[in-house]
Scaffold this active site. Structure first.
Site, PDB file in Angstrom:
ATOM      1  N   ARG A  76      26.481  17.333 -37.000  1.00  0.00           N
ATOM      2  CA  ARG A  76      26.973  16.292 -36.100  1.00  0.00           C
ATOM      3  C   ARG A  76      26.659  14.919 -36.660  1.00  0.00           C
ATOM      4  NH1 ARG A  76      25.184  18.036 -29.918  1.00  0.00           N
ATOM      5  NH2 ARG A  76      26.146  20.107 -29.898  1.00  0.00           N
TER       6      ARG A  76
ATOM      7  N   LYS B 262      30.840  23.260 -36.159  1.00  0.00           N
ATOM      8  CA  LYS B 262      29.911  24.381 -36.059  1.00  0.00           C
ATOM      9  C   LYS B 262      30.602  25.689 -36.430  1.00  0.00           C
ATOM     10  CE  LYS B 262      30.409  24.966 -31.008  1.00  0.00           C
ATOM     11  NZ  LYS B 262      29.672  24.987 -29.723  1.00  0.00           N
TER      12      LYS B 262
ATOM     13  N   ASP C 259      33.470  20.592 -25.071  1.00  0.00           N
ATOM     14  CA  ASP C 259      33.928  21.851 -25.666  1.00  0.00           C
ATOM     15  C   ASP C 259      33.820  23.010 -24.686  1.00  0.00           C
ATOM     16  OD1 ASP C 259      31.092  21.849 -25.901  1.00  0.00           O
ATOM     17  OD2 ASP C 259      31.195  23.387 -27.457  1.00  0.00           O
TER      18      ASP C 259
ATOM     19  N   ASP D  24      31.613  20.288 -20.120  1.00  0.00           N
ATOM     20  CA  ASP D  24      31.488  19.266 -21.151  1.00  0.00           C
ATOM     21  C   ASP D  24      32.692  19.366 -22.091  1.00  0.00           C
ATOM     22  OD1 ASP D  24      30.773  21.621 -22.428  1.00  0.00           O
ATOM     23  OD2 ASP D  24      29.241  20.681 -23.662  1.00  0.00           O
TER      24      ASP D  24
ATOM     25  N   GLU E  40      18.270  26.065 -20.005  1.00  0.00           N
ATOM     26  CA  GLU E  40      18.048  25.014 -19.017  1.00  0.00           C
ATOM     27  C   GLU E  40      19.022  23.852 -19.171  1.00  0.00           C
ATOM     28  OE1 GLU E  40      16.951  22.772 -22.288  1.00  0.00           O
ATOM     29  OE2 GLU E  40      16.582  24.894 -21.914  1.00  0.00           O
ATOM     30  N   SER E  41      19.700  23.775 -20.310  1.00  0.00           N
ATOM     31  CA  SER E  41      20.645  22.685 -20.567  1.00  0.00           C
ATOM     32  C   SER E  41      22.063  23.007 -20.082  1.00  0.00           C
ATOM     33  CB  SER E  41      20.673  22.370 -22.068  1.00  0.00           C
ATOM     34  OG  SER E  41      20.985  23.539 -22.818  1.00  0.00           O
TER      35      SER E  41
ATOM     36  N   SER F 269      30.060  18.681 -28.966  1.00  0.00           N
ATOM     37  CA  SER F 269      29.709  19.021 -27.595  1.00  0.00           C
ATOM     38  C   SER F 269      29.850  17.791 -26.683  1.00  0.00           C
ATOM     39  CB  SER F 269      28.294  19.614 -27.546  1.00  0.00           C
ATOM     40  OG  SER F 269      28.004  20.140 -26.269  1.00  0.00           O
ATOM     41  N   HIS F 270      28.820  17.469 -25.911  1.00  0.00           N
ATOM     42  CA  HIS F 270      28.918  16.385 -24.933  1.00  0.00           C
ATOM     43  C   HIS F 270      28.541  15.022 -25.519  1.00  0.00           C
ATOM     44  CE1 HIS F 270      24.785  17.766 -25.014  1.00  0.00           C
ATOM     45  NE2 HIS F 270      24.407  16.613 -24.507  1.00  0.00           N
TER      46      HIS F 270
END
Length: 550
Positions: free
Chosen positions: A50, A159, A309, A307, A395-396, A149-150
């Protein structure tokens, strides 16, 4: 989240502060990363490479090198099936797709792209890989998702998912990363490439309907008929991401009462409200980024967002607004294991070391084993493939679970099915997930959970690698005796990259950031908010003492 919240959080972005897309794309093609500079090298984190083209961290040379490294890895590993590739709606996704196709086509890889040049969520790529590979032992498929991602609009991401359909493990990403950097250092000698016009017309570049197979298969993982027949009213916000063109086909196919609150796609993401730090970030677990949908909570029985993706979920209920991701994971686990009779009796629950202990209490209540792993969805892949995990989550706000018959659905996070599950729960339970969570806390106790960031130098962050229980020296935490001090996850004995300290009614875990000069402290108390604060303070004090001792 850091303690200081920007005064701009939750507000719409000033048009003067929107990302300059032409400048961003120009920098992608014109920028020349220097492989001698650490920040300009290829670096695979937990979700691929990223960065932004504006600081030479995500440029054409990076993607050419990584794509060639992926081709070389495939050849070495004997992967000869199709490579499924998808992109999200970030501005750098389209340019990166062009670069990747030039390399994949030149290397003779059978690469598959969306038939309409559209966007493809991460879980759809995982689903496509697993569907192709089911029952095969040769000609296996793998995939690439071009997404950060976000992350903010100026970022790009790339990825790789191997034939198991999940995020690539470090034994794969380290090889790809090393090979890509060697290509950068060698001026891209060894990169096979043909012009884009030839690449897109090449016989080995195929177009596929990604939408229909995924949409038609959803009824095998979520009870879509229960959602339809109940008449539960749903609100859906794709946040301008890759799932945007999937929701209308889902609504039409299953005749559910749902409204897509916005189907706008704009690479500046000007429709977003700013996140906690005043940045544009499509984080569906953030109350600041989710302000629009939270404001509509009374318009729907339950609402959800994804989000960019679509591998994460954010659940909004009338009863409690935006649910904490940990709270929803506990509800999902409680519901699924009571309503999936085809799942094996031994199917366990996969959770990360920094997820809520509420999950452990729910698991004890329903008589299921918990397998606690380090952070990273890659640790759940084998369990999901074999049915050893009925549910696996972080948790995310990332999770996936088995099909209704107990077979694998995806081995990467799927925010689409987690959103639809909230609808199924509401339809069949006659209560939204927020109400069900309150019932769980009345029986099992209410946790207080938070994450904070604290400053740490590179040398201090390196000390986490040598941490032991004796070095940390904590025998008591917030008035309770310590029951365990862990540097390896109890579920698979893999290093957690930090430390976790537990007591009967609380715990904390600390890990260094891979991108910033901070370390993260996750903490939870089943006593009170004040007890949580005490855990946090004592954790910081112990770690500061460790830093001072060197």
């Amino acid at each position: 989240m850091a303690a200081k919240v920007s005064p701009l959080a939750g507000k719409t972005v000033d048009p003067n502060n929107l990302v300059n897309v032409p400048r961003l794309v120009t920098a992608y093609f014109a920028g020349k990363p220097d492989p001698k500079v650490a920040s300009e090298r290829v670096a695979f984190g937990t979700s691929g490479h990223r960065g932004s083209s504006l600081n030479n961290a995500f440029n054409e040379e990076h993607i050419l090198a990584v794509s060639q490294a992926v081709c070389d890895h495939r050849a070495g590993a004997g992967i000869t099936g199709p490579l499924f590739i998808g992109i999200d709606t970030h501005a750098l996704a389209e340019p990166a797709l062009v670069s990747a196709l030039e390399v994949f086509a030149a290397n003779g890889v059978d690469v598959v792209i969306d038939q309409h040049g559209g966007y493809t969520p991460t879980p759809v790529i995982s689903h496509a890989i697993l569907t192709h590979n089911r029952g095969r032992d040769s000609g296996l498929a793998d995939g690439v998702v071009v997404t950060p991602s976000h992350n903010p609009p100026e970022d790009g991401g790339f990825k790789y998912n191997p034939p198991n359909g999940g995020p690539a493990d470090t034994d794969v990403t380290s090889v790809i990363e090393k090979a890509a950097n060697a290509l950068l250092e060698g001026g891209l000698k060894g990169v096979k490439r043909i012009p884009y016009d030839r690449a897109r017309k090449a016989d080995n570049v195929h177009r596929r309907d990604y939408v229909t197979p995924y949409v038609e298969d959803l009824a095998n993982v979520v009870d879509m008929e229960a959602i339809r027949s109940s008449g539960v009213k749903l609100g859906i916000d794709p946040l301008g991401g890759a799932a945007v063109h999937y929701w209308h086909p889902i609504i039409e196919r299953y005749k559910i009462d749902a409204k897509v609150v916005s189907d706008a796609v704009d690479p500046t993401f000007r429709f977003m409200t700013l996140d906690w730090d005043g940045k544009v970030r499509m984080d569906c677990s953030s109350p600041y980024a989710m302000a629009r949908l939270i404001g509509m909570r009374d318009d729907f029985d339950v609402a959800f967002a994804n989000d960019t993706d679509a591998d994460r979920h954010g659940i909004v209920t009338r009863s409690s607004g935006l649910m904490n991701p940990n709270h929803y994971l506990a509800v999902a686990i409680s519901y699924l294991f009571a309503n999936r009779p085809e799942w094996g009796a031994g199917a366990a629950i996969g959770k990360t070391a920094v997820s809520s202990a509420m999950i452990d209490r729910v698991a004890a209540k329903i008589g299921r084993k918990v397998v606690e792993t380090p952070v990273g969805f890659k640790w759940f892949v084998d369990g999901l493939i074999g049915g050893g995990f009925g549910f696996a989550g972080e948790e995310s706000a990332g999770a996936s679970f088995l099909r209704r018959d107990g077979s694998v659905w995806t081995t990467d996070k799927d925010g689409v099915i987690l959103g639809l599950l909230a609808a199924e729960i509401t339809a069949r339970s006659k209560a939204d997930p927020g109400e069900i969570y309150q019932r769980l806390t009345s029986e099992l106790g209410a946790p207080f959970y938070a994450r904070i960031d604290a400053p740490a130098s590179a040398a201090q962050k390196a000390l986490f690698k040598t941490l032991t229980a004796d070095k940390l020296g904590i025998r008591e935490l917030a008035g309770e005796p310590v029951t365990a001090t862990l540097t390896n996850a109890p579920g698979n004995n893999q290093p957690i990259g930090g430390v976790k300290v537990t007591t009967a009614n609380g715990w904390f875990a600390a890990r260094p950031s891979g991108t910033e000069d901070v370390y993260k402290i996750y903490a939870e108390s089943f006593v009170s908010a004040e007890h949580l604060t005490r855990i946090q303070h004592e954790a910081q004090a112990a770690l500061s003492a460790m830093f001072a001792a060197g």
